[in-house]
Each structure stands twice: as structure tokens, then as C-alpha cells.
Enzyme design. Sequence first.
Site, mmCIF file in Angstrom:
data_model
loop_
_atom_site.group_PDB
_atom_site.id
_atom_site.type_symbol
_atom_site.label_atom_id
_atom_site.label_comp_id
_atom_site.label_asym_id
_atom_site.label_seq_id
_atom_site.Cartn_x
_atom_site.Cartn_y
_atom_site.Cartn_z
ATOM 1 N N LYS A 5 0.694 -1.313 -0.160
ATOM 2 C CA LYS A 5 -0.310 -0.572 0.451
ATOM 3 C C LYS A 5 0.838 0.922 -0.095
ATOM 4 O O LYS A 5 1.298 1.253 0.840
ATOM 5 C CB LYS A 5 -0.857 -0.299 0.570
ATOM 6 C CG LYS A 5 -1.671 -1.468 1.104
ATOM 7 C CD LYS A 5 -2.609 -1.054 3.019
ATOM 8 C CE LYS A 5 -1.583 -1.813 3.366
ATOM 9 N NZ LYS A 5 -2.425 -2.031 4.857
ATOM 10 N N THR A 32 -7.489 9.576 9.341
ATOM 11 C CA THR A 32 -7.326 7.798 8.231
ATOM 12 C C THR A 32 -7.216 6.834 8.903
ATOM 13 O O THR A 32 -6.200 6.488 8.840
ATOM 14 C CB THR A 32 -5.978 8.270 7.568
ATOM 15 O OG1 THR A 32 -5.074 9.172 8.112
ATOM 16 C CG2 THR A 32 -6.163 9.276 6.359
ATOM 17 N N GLY A 34 -7.911 4.045 11.011
ATOM 18 C CA GLY A 34 -8.127 2.970 10.669
ATOM 19 C C GLY A 34 -8.345 1.862 8.835
ATOM 20 O O GLY A 34 -9.138 1.333 9.070
ATOM 21 N N THR A 35 -7.571 3.195 8.440
ATOM 22 C CA THR A 35 -7.668 2.309 6.681
ATOM 23 C C THR A 35 -7.307 1.310 6.875
ATOM 24 O O THR A 35 -7.725 0.595 5.931
ATOM 25 C CB THR A 35 -6.726 3.699 5.959
ATOM 26 O OG1 THR A 35 -5.532 4.157 6.713
ATOM 27 C CG2 THR A 35 -7.425 5.283 6.412
ATOM 28 N N GLY A 36 -5.687 0.686 6.966
ATOM 29 C CA GLY A 36 -5.073 -0.514 7.014
ATOM 30 C C GLY A 36 -7.039 -1.289 7.249
ATOM 31 O O GLY A 36 -6.403 -2.540 6.174
ATOM 32 N N CYS A 37 -6.951 -1.428 7.803
ATOM 33 C CA CYS A 37 -8.486 -2.778 8.802
ATOM 34 C C CYS A 37 -9.211 -2.788 7.750
ATOM 35 O O CYS A 37 -9.606 -3.712 7.747
ATOM 36 C CB CYS A 37 -8.231 -2.348 9.861
ATOM 37 S SG CYS A 37 -7.383 -2.066 11.139
#
Length: 263
Positions: free
Chosen positions: A173, A204, A206-209
Amino acid sequence: MKTALTIAGSDCSGGAGIQADLKTFSAHGVFGMSAITSVVAENTVRVICYQDMTPEVIQEQITAVCEDIFPDAVKIGMLSCRETMEAVATSLKRWQPKQVVLDPVMYAKNGSALMDPEAIDTLIQKVLPYATLITPNIPEAEKIAEMKIESLADMEAVARKIYQTSGAAVLVKGGHKVGDATDLLFDGQNVSQYSAPRIDTKNTHGTGCTLSSAICAQLALGKDLSEAVVAAKEYITKAIEQALPLGHGHGPTHHFWAFYPND
């Protein structure tokens, strides 16, 4: 109804971890279930502390789900230590879920460590080989591959190295770089890039989760990997565009933007 299991840490403020995963599953029309690996006291500003579940409790949660409502796909998030990783690996070996999306969570949005650095080798050796897809951000990919990323070519080289180690497809990412947010997928044969304009927001959390659980949901719904990544990328972009200005730090993305827009 399709089903998905998240194996991850909790976020009491609701923006990341188990809470974000379950919201994302629901937003995609997938029935979500959970196995909590760690209870995290955090908010949009800081991580105060966390408590790991015992290996036995982690495994029994996974057993309780898999023996009764076997998941169509599994998402794995926070695995803070060797013992947790070994417990999850044992369960994956036992139950053999078909689709596993692994988000190697090492740091919270504010930079707080959520994984023991000395456990990275255990992650690589014992957990990554069970994954269908691994979704590291740039700092995480650099740690796993022990390589520096300064360009798209570097992202590809790192993705190929992680694939060689794990046998899993890798989505690196690009949110930590400047310019457009470009993610790079290597599936063992083909390299694909997915770009979206960078959104000017600090919210932003929690964007990866959310991205990894969106991919998991799409796989549960029967999409192939490329289709799942495209749909999840569109979903997270909208969730960031309509991110919620809650708290005093990095506010959460809006998981239910399709149902009630944040105007």
C-alpha cells in the site's frame, strides 16, 4: 449470506481493528465474526495500553466459529507477539480456510508499536505462508523484506521478495508516499497498480484495517483477487473522502458512507 472472520485486536474507540472489520463486513453485506487477539485501549490520539489474549482463548474463539459457521474468508490483523502468532498459525493449519487476507499490523496511526519487533521472523515463517494475500503498508513491507522503498520499482521488488518467502500474493500500500495513493499488487505472475488521488484529510484512523477487511469481504462474496482489490480500493477511497471528524487526532473513516453520506 456469505461469512467472514476477523482475527485481530480490538479498538475501543471504534475506528480500527475488530470494530472496523465488522463494520466493513456489514457494509458489504457479509456476516462478520471475530476472534480477538488483543484488547487495545486506544483512541484517535494515542494507544494507552493493550492486553494480549492467551493462546488458548485465541484458538478456542477460532474453533467456536469454524466448527459452527465456517467462514468464506478470513482477515488477520494485529498479532502482537510470538505466542499469538503461533496460536493463530496452529488454528489456520487445523481449519485450512480457503481465503486469508493478512494485514501485518505493526504500528497504530500515531506511530505506537503494536507488534513486538523480535516477533517479525515468527510472522514470516509461521503465519505468512497461510495467507492468500498480504497487505503491508510501506513501513511494514520494508520491515518484512528488509529493503528500503523509495519508488514504485522498489515496491515491486519488495512484493516479489515477500511472495518468494510466503507464496502469498502481496499488495504493497502506497499511502505513506507523496503524490497519488498507488498500491501495487503482485500475485506471483502479474504486477498491477491501483491509483487514487490523495485525499487531504488527517482522518485516516483504521484505513489499513478497513481496506484489508474490504478485500476479505469481496473474496467472501466470490470475487477473484484482482476484482476484490479494485472494489476494496474504491470503497476505502470513498470512506476516506467522507471520513468522520471525530476525536482530537486522526478521526475514523466512514465505513457506512453508502448508506448515510457524511455531508
